[in-house]
Every structure is written in C-alpha cells, then in structure tokens.
Scaffold this active site. Structure first.
Site, PDB file in Angstrom:
ATOM      1  N   TYR A 237       0.841  -1.209   0.000  1.00 11.02           N
ATOM      2  CA  TYR A 237       0.000   0.000   0.000  1.00 11.02           C
ATOM      3  C   TYR A 237       0.875   1.257   0.000  1.00 11.02           C
ATOM      4  O   TYR A 237       0.699   2.163  -0.824  1.00 11.02           O
ATOM      5  CB  TYR A 237      -0.931  -0.001   1.222  1.00 11.02           C
ATOM      6  CG  TYR A 237      -1.531   1.361   1.518  1.00 11.02           C
ATOM      7  CD1 TYR A 237      -2.504   1.898   0.671  1.00 11.02           C
ATOM      8  CD2 TYR A 237      -1.104   2.113   2.614  1.00 11.02           C
ATOM      9  CE1 TYR A 237      -3.045   3.158   0.923  1.00 11.02           C
ATOM     10  CE2 TYR A 237      -1.635   3.373   2.868  1.00 11.02           C
ATOM     11  CZ  TYR A 237      -2.613   3.889   2.023  1.00 11.02           C
ATOM     12  OH  TYR A 237      -3.134   5.138   2.268  1.00 11.02           O
TER      13      TYR A 237
ATOM     14  N   PHE B 134      -1.603  12.139   8.433  1.00 10.50           N
ATOM     15  CA  PHE B 134      -1.178  11.299   9.548  1.00 10.50           C
ATOM     16  C   PHE B 134      -2.367  10.385   9.909  1.00 10.50           C
ATOM     17  O   PHE B 134      -2.814   9.646   9.043  1.00 10.50           O
ATOM     18  CB  PHE B 134      -0.550  12.160  10.661  1.00 10.50           C
ATOM     19  CG  PHE B 134       0.891  12.455  10.277  1.00 10.50           C
ATOM     20  CD1 PHE B 134       1.172  13.249   9.156  1.00 10.50           C
ATOM     21  CD2 PHE B 134       1.955  11.868  10.935  1.00 10.50           C
ATOM     22  CE1 PHE B 134       2.489  13.449   8.712  1.00 10.50           C
ATOM     23  CE2 PHE B 134       3.269  12.070  10.509  1.00 10.50           C
ATOM     24  CZ  PHE B 134       3.525  12.855   9.405  1.00 10.50           C
TER      25      PHE B 134
HETATM   26  P1  NAD Z   1     -12.279   5.318   1.680  1.00  5.61           P
HETATM   27  O1  NAD Z   1     -12.101   3.899   1.316  1.00  5.61           O
HETATM   28  O2  NAD Z   1     -13.346   5.684   2.632  1.00  5.61           O
HETATM   29  O3  NAD Z   1     -12.461   6.209   0.366  1.00  5.61           O
HETATM   30  C1  NAD Z   1     -11.854   5.890  -0.859  1.00  5.61           C
HETATM   31  C2  NAD Z   1     -12.920   6.050  -1.942  1.00  5.61           C
HETATM   32  O4  NAD Z   1     -12.339   5.771  -3.213  1.00  5.61           O
HETATM   33  C3  NAD Z   1     -14.085   5.070  -1.751  1.00  5.61           C
HETATM   34  O5  NAD Z   1     -15.307   5.772  -1.852  1.00  5.61           O
HETATM   35  C4  NAD Z   1     -13.915   4.070  -2.893  1.00  5.61           C
HETATM   36  O6  NAD Z   1     -15.158   3.559  -3.340  1.00  5.61           O
HETATM   37  C5  NAD Z   1     -13.205   4.928  -3.941  1.00  5.61           C
HETATM   38  N1  NAD Z   1     -12.364   4.173  -4.872  1.00  5.61           N
HETATM   39  C6  NAD Z   1     -11.383   3.286  -4.570  1.00  5.61           C
HETATM   40  N2  NAD Z   1     -10.851   2.796  -5.708  1.00  5.61           N
HETATM   41  C7  NAD Z   1     -11.501   3.397  -6.735  1.00  5.61           C
HETATM   42  C8  NAD Z   1     -11.408   3.310  -8.152  1.00  5.61           C
HETATM   43  N3  NAD Z   1     -10.551   2.474  -8.753  1.00  5.61           N
HETATM   44  N4  NAD Z   1     -12.215   4.087  -8.901  1.00  5.61           N
HETATM   45  C9  NAD Z   1     -13.101   4.928  -8.317  1.00  5.61           C
HETATM   46  N5  NAD Z   1     -13.260   5.034  -6.989  1.00  5.61           N
HETATM   47  C10 NAD Z   1     -12.458   4.277  -6.210  1.00  5.61           C
HETATM   48  O7  NAD Z   1     -10.856   5.827   2.220  1.00  5.61           O
HETATM   49  P2  NAD Z   1     -10.478   7.192   2.941  1.00  5.61           P
HETATM   50  O8  NAD Z   1     -10.108   6.878   4.324  1.00  5.61           O
HETATM   51  O9  NAD Z   1     -11.486   8.234   2.666  1.00  5.61           O
HETATM   52  O10 NAD Z   1      -9.124   7.510   2.160  1.00  5.61           O
HETATM   53  C11 NAD Z   1      -9.077   8.441   1.100  1.00  5.61           C
HETATM   54  C12 NAD Z   1      -7.653   8.539   0.603  1.00  5.61           C
HETATM   55  O11 NAD Z   1      -6.807   8.939   1.685  1.00  5.61           O
HETATM   56  C13 NAD Z   1      -7.063   7.242   0.084  1.00  5.61           C
HETATM   57  O12 NAD Z   1      -6.278   7.553  -1.043  1.00  5.61           O
HETATM   58  C14 NAD Z   1      -6.194   6.739   1.217  1.00  5.61           C
HETATM   59  O13 NAD Z   1      -5.123   5.964   0.761  1.00  5.61           O
HETATM   60  C15 NAD Z   1      -5.715   8.048   1.810  1.00  5.61           C
HETATM   61  N6  NAD Z   1      -5.358   7.954   3.231  1.00  5.61           N
HETATM   62  C16 NAD Z   1      -6.273   7.492   4.120  1.00  5.61           C
HETATM   63  C17 NAD Z   1      -5.930   7.392   5.468  1.00  5.61           C
HETATM   64  C18 NAD Z   1      -6.890   6.831   6.480  1.00  5.61           C
HETATM   65  O14 NAD Z   1      -6.450   6.350   7.526  1.00  5.61           O
HETATM   66  N7  NAD Z   1      -8.196   6.887   6.256  1.00  5.61           N
HETATM   67  C19 NAD Z   1      -4.647   7.801   5.900  1.00  5.61           C
HETATM   68  C20 NAD Z   1      -3.751   8.294   4.958  1.00  5.61           C
HETATM   69  C21 NAD Z   1      -4.124   8.366   3.616  1.00  5.61           C
HETATM   70  C1  WQD Z   2      -2.815   3.413  15.687  1.00  8.32           C
HETATM   71  C2  WQD Z   2      -2.173   2.866  16.972  1.00  8.32           C
HETATM   72  C3  WQD Z   2      -1.620   0.526  16.835  1.00  8.32           C
HETATM   73  C4  WQD Z   2      -5.771  -0.860  16.535  1.00  8.32           C
HETATM   74  C5  WQD Z   2      -2.457   3.238   9.591  1.00  8.32           C
HETATM   75  C6  WQD Z   2      -1.631   3.544   8.387  1.00  8.32           C
HETATM   76  C7  WQD Z   2      -1.686   5.027   8.042  1.00  8.32           C
HETATM   77  C8  WQD Z   2      -3.100   5.424   7.826  1.00  8.32           C
HETATM   78  C9  WQD Z   2      -3.853   5.157   9.077  1.00  8.32           C
HETATM   79  C10 WQD Z   2      -3.568   4.905   5.443  1.00  8.32           C
HETATM   80  C11 WQD Z   2      -1.006   1.928  16.697  1.00  8.32           C
HETATM   81  C12 WQD Z   2      -2.692   0.765  17.870  1.00  8.32           C
HETATM   82  C13 WQD Z   2      -4.649  -0.067  16.634  1.00  8.32           C
HETATM   83  C14 WQD Z   2      -6.098  -1.758  17.597  1.00  8.32           C
HETATM   84  C15 WQD Z   2      -4.169  -0.963  18.792  1.00  8.32           C
HETATM   85  N1  WQD Z   2      -3.750   4.740   6.719  1.00  8.32           N
HETATM   86  N2  WQD Z   2      -3.876  -0.119  17.750  1.00  8.32           N
HETATM   87  N3  WQD Z   2      -5.280  -1.761  18.698  1.00  8.32           N
HETATM   88  O1  WQD Z   2      -1.246   1.806  12.008  1.00  8.32           O
HETATM   89  O2  WQD Z   2      -0.805   4.164  12.873  1.00  8.32           O
HETATM   90  O3  WQD Z   2      -1.769   3.877  10.644  1.00  8.32           O
HETATM   91  O4  WQD Z   2      -3.766   3.758   9.394  1.00  8.32           O
HETATM   92  O5  WQD Z   2      -2.779   5.547   4.846  1.00  8.32           O
HETATM   93  O6  WQD Z   2      -0.991   5.313   6.902  1.00  8.32           O
HETATM   94  O7  WQD Z   2      -0.293   3.203   8.669  1.00  8.32           O
HETATM   95  O8  WQD Z   2      -3.162   3.371  12.553  1.00  8.32           O
HETATM   96  O9  WQD Z   2      -5.253   3.263  13.820  1.00  8.32           O
HETATM   97  O10 WQD Z   2      -4.248   1.121  12.957  1.00  8.32           O
HETATM   98  O11 WQD Z   2      -3.112   2.313  14.845  1.00  8.32           O
HETATM   99  O12 WQD Z   2      -3.474  -1.010  19.805  1.00  8.32           O
HETATM  100  O13 WQD Z   2      -7.083  -2.501  17.550  1.00  8.32           O
HETATM  101  O14 WQD Z   2      -3.157   2.087  17.644  1.00  8.32           O
HETATM  102  O15 WQD Z   2      -0.727  -0.446  17.257  1.00  8.32           O
HETATM  103  O16 WQD Z   2      -0.081   2.136  17.737  1.00  8.32           O
HETATM  104  P1  WQD Z   2      -1.631   3.216  12.072  1.00  8.32           P
HETATM  105  P2  WQD Z   2      -4.035   2.477  13.516  1.00  8.32           P
END
Ligand code: NAD
Ligand code: WQD
Length: 351
Positions: free
Chosen positions: A147, A176
């Site tokens: 990812y 974050f």
């Molecule tokens: P989410 O899954 O709720 O939203 C993603 C959306 O994109 C969904 O509605 C899904 O249906 C759509 N999608 C996925 N693949 C697609 C495709 N091929 N064509 C059209 N639509 C598509 O996720 P989110 O939490 O809202 O995340 C949004 C963005 O932020 C993502 O790029 C994710 O990687 C990034 N991000 C999320 C987090 C997090 O923890 N939520 C952290 C860091 C970065």
């Molecule tokens: C947070 C803290 C766990 C669940 C990931 C991705 C980040 C972003 C968000 C997409 C950590 C602890 C968690 C549980 C726990 N996603 N934890 N029990 O791993 O920091 O980040 O999601 O881009 O990029 O890396 O987030 O919410 O899973 O964990 O103790 O059931 O909570 O170990 O310390 P993370 P998280």
C-alpha cells in the site's frame, strides 16, 4: 472552481466535498463505490444544500474520466484508492492496479482535457519507521508494504509530471492518522465491519459491539509503552484540501504533512474516549502488531507556511465527533438505510 472529487463517496472525500462546497466550489463526485456509499453522497447533498452530481465510475477507466472532465474542470482532488495495509500484503497486484494504474489513467485524462491542478491523498506511512519525530517532509522515505509503495510511486509520478509540464501543479498531502466525523453525526467512517484502525475500534468497544480493545504492544519505548500517533480530525483534513486548492491557483508542486504536530498514545486515546463517552473501554495488552512502529507524529510547519493551515480540533473533539457518529450509525451508513427503510414501510411491516 469546478472540482472533480475522485473517491468523494468515501470517508475523507465526503467531508472534503462538503468543505469545498462551503467554500463556494462546484463539486462533481466520481467513485466506483467499491468502498464508498451512496448514503454518503446523499448526506453531502443534505449538509451542503447543493445538488451535487454523482458519476459512478472507476479511475482506471480513462475514457469515462475524459468524458466527465471534457465538460470543463479547474481541478481534481484524488482520494480514490484502496488503503488497507494488511490486504495490500495479500493482494499487491490489486493495489498497484487500482492505485497506480488508476492514477496514471487519471493523469492522462487530465492531460487530454487540459485540467492542470491536482490535490493528491498520500500518507504518513511513506515514512515507515522514522529516525526522528516530529517528522519533516524531507525525512527518509521508507515505505514497507505494498500500500505505502503505491503511494510513493504515485507521489513520484506526480512530481515528475510537475517537472515535465510546468503548467501542471499539485499538492501531495501526507495525512497522519485521520479520525473523527462530521459534527452533525451524519457523516463519518463506515468501516464495513470490524475496524482495523484504533479510533473506530475504540468507538465500537465503547458501544458494546466489541468485548475489549487489544492494545498492540505495551513495551514500546514511549511514555506508557503503547504506540504514539498523530490523530488528525477529518474536518481539519477537509479544510487542508480547500486551502491546497487555493494555493494551486498560483501553481507549484507541494509535498505537505497534514497532522497536528502532537502525538497521543493508545492508552491516552482510550482515556479521552472514556471521558467523552462516559463509557468504559476495557482493554488488554497483547503482542505488537507486525509492521507497527513506536512513534509517528508530524512537523506540520510547512503546511502552516504554505497553506496558512493548522489543525483546529483536539483529541477530545475527535473522540466526541467519532462517538456521535458511532451512536447515530452503529452499523455505518447501513444503519441509516435501515432506518429510512423502516420509515418508508407501513407501520407493523418491519421485523
Ligand atoms: P475510503 O475507502 O473511505 O475512500 C476511498 C474512496 O475511493 C471510496 O469511496 C472508494 O469507493 C473509492 N475508490 C477506490 N478505488 C476506486 C477506483 N478504482 N475508482 C473509483 N473510486 C475508487 O478511504 P479514505 O479513508 O477516505 O481515504 C481516502 C484517501 O486517503 C485514500 O487515497 C487513502 O489511501 C488516503 N489515506 C487514508 C488514510 C486513512 O487512515 N483513512 C490515511 C492516509 C491516507
Ligand atoms: C494506531 C495505533 C496501533 C488498533 C495506519 C496507516 C496510516 C493510515 C492510518 C492509510 C497503533 C494501535 C490499533 C487496535 C491498537 N492509513 N492499535 N489496537 O497503524 O498508525 O496507521 O492507518 O494511509 O498510513 O499506517 O493506525 O489506527 O491502525 O493504529 O493497539 O485494535 O493504535 O498499534 O499504535 P496506524 P491504527
């Protein structure tokens, strides 16, 4: 601006759509609904009062994107991606196809239709296990799962395009740990079952839907032995996107940390959630989760300087809004659909 929001039916995208409309932008949502929900689109319309157009489509479908973009857009905000790390380890091809091939098709469609501005969702996961915290944008990049690799590849692709075509501008936002929900309780994160992230899991424990929280590791070199993260309210994230669009009016290619600059441990999150919800959150300390690191938090000063943005919501507010969403939608958007269905049925016909 007229803005195409790819992935706008998802968690962060839906909150950003409302913020964009509140700032006077026109929004069209493009989403294949693999994770997003039409209920989220309805709530965007309800909260913004705008008749938002929704197009169901896949970002890998360049022809469909060109057809939508050819009506004339000023910018694209690109959330559409798969985001579950553990799933990406099992299905790397799917992740590279969806995320990277999808972004290539989107960039090609933007180029073909003369759309020059992009806001892109990246992640703090590109830093892996950082040498120092708080993390600055020039810290070593150590993506360590498929990812995060897809995000690094997409970042590089966008940066190369900015270099090759000076008219193309982009903001790459490294989020974050997103948390919280819209203050109305109408929009939030629909995890579609048992969540893997901390805040939604804690919400479900407080609601009695899970027995207890498994705290992954109590022996990290942190103040209480549990992992420390920079939780950022989804409303602050949404605000960062509107400010990024403003900055793109004058061009450039910006890579920005979007965090609060403050880290909280797992046990601090548990305690804040208990305080806000008035519920107990039983927990048990178990083994570390593979791939987890001790401490991750942002230096967000570059975003402050570039966008004039800083986070305004604290951890208690994130817990309060997450709890309101959890209480109003115990089963995500499905709960709302069930309630709407019940209301539409003649009384007594609903079991
Ligand atoms: P989410 O899954 O709720 O939203 C993603 C959306 O994109 C969904 O509605 C899904 O249906 C759509 N999608 C996925 N693949 C697609 C495709 N091929 N064509 C059209 N639509 C598509 O996720 P989110 O939490 O809202 O995340 C949004 C963005 O932020 C993502 O790029 C994710 O990687 C990034 N991000 C999320 C987090 C997090 O923890 N939520 C952290 C860091 C970065
Ligand atoms: C947070 C803290 C766990 C669940 C990931 C991705 C980040 C972003 C968000 C997409 C950590 C602890 C968690 C549980 C726990 N996603 N934890 N029990 O791993 O920091 O980040 O999601 O881009 O990029 O890396 O987030 O919410 O899973 O964990 O103790 O059931 O909570 O170990 O310390 P993370 P998280």
């Amino acid at each position: 601006m007229k803005v195409l929001v790819c992935g706008g039916a998802g968690y962060i995208g839906s909150h950003t759509c409302v913020a964009l409309i509140e700032q006077g932008h026109e929004v069209v949502i493009y989403d294949n609904l693999c994770h997003g929900s039409l209920s989220a689109v309805d709530h965007i319309r309800q909260l913004s009062g705008a008749d938002v157009r929704f197009v169901q489509g896949d970002v890998r479908d360049k022809a469909a994107l060109e057809s939508v973009l050819s009506s004339g857009f000023d910018a694209v905000v690109h959330f559409a991606a798969l985001k579950i790390m553990s799933e990406s380890c099992r299905l790397p091809l799917l992740y590279f196809d969806n995320n990277v091939a999808g972004t290539i098709a989107l960039l090609q469609a933007m180029q073909a239709t003369g759309v020059h501005r992009l806001v892109f969702s990246s992640t703090a996961a590109v830093y892996g296990d950082p040498d120092v915290v708080p993390i600055k944008e020039d810290a070593p990049l150590r993506a360590c799962n498929p990812y995060s690799h897809t995000k690094l590849v997409m970042e590089r692709l966008i940066q190369e395009l900015c270099e090759a075509r000076p008219s193309f501008s982009a903001a790459i936002l490294r989020y974050f740990n997103p948390a919280g929900a819209h203050p109305s309780g109408l929009m939030g994160e629909d995890t579609g079952g048992v969540p893997s992230n901390l805040m939604p899991y804690v919400s479900q424990v407080a609601a009695g839907m899970q027995d207890r929280l498994h705290v992954f590791g109590g022996d990290y070199p942190t103040r209480d032995g549990t992992g420390v993260r920079d939780y950022i309210h989804v409303m602050d994230l949404a605000d960062a996107h509107t400010k990024a669009l403003d900055v793109l009016r004058v061009g450039g290619c910006h890579v920005l940390n979007i965090g609060t600059g403050r880290g909280y441990s797992v046990l601090e999150v548990v305690s804040a959630f208990e305080r806000i919800s008035g519920r107990r959150v039983p927990y048990e300390i178990v083994d570390r989760r593979p791939g987890d690191v001790a401490e991750v938090w942002a230096d967000p000063s570059h975003a402050q300087e570039t966008l004039g943005w800083h986070a305004q919501h604290d951890l208690l507010r994130m817990c309060a809004d997450a709890w309101r969403w959890q209480s109003m939608h115990p089963h995500g958007y499905q709960s709302a659909q069930v309630i709407e269905l019940r209301q539409a049925m003649p009384s007594g016909s609903c079991r």
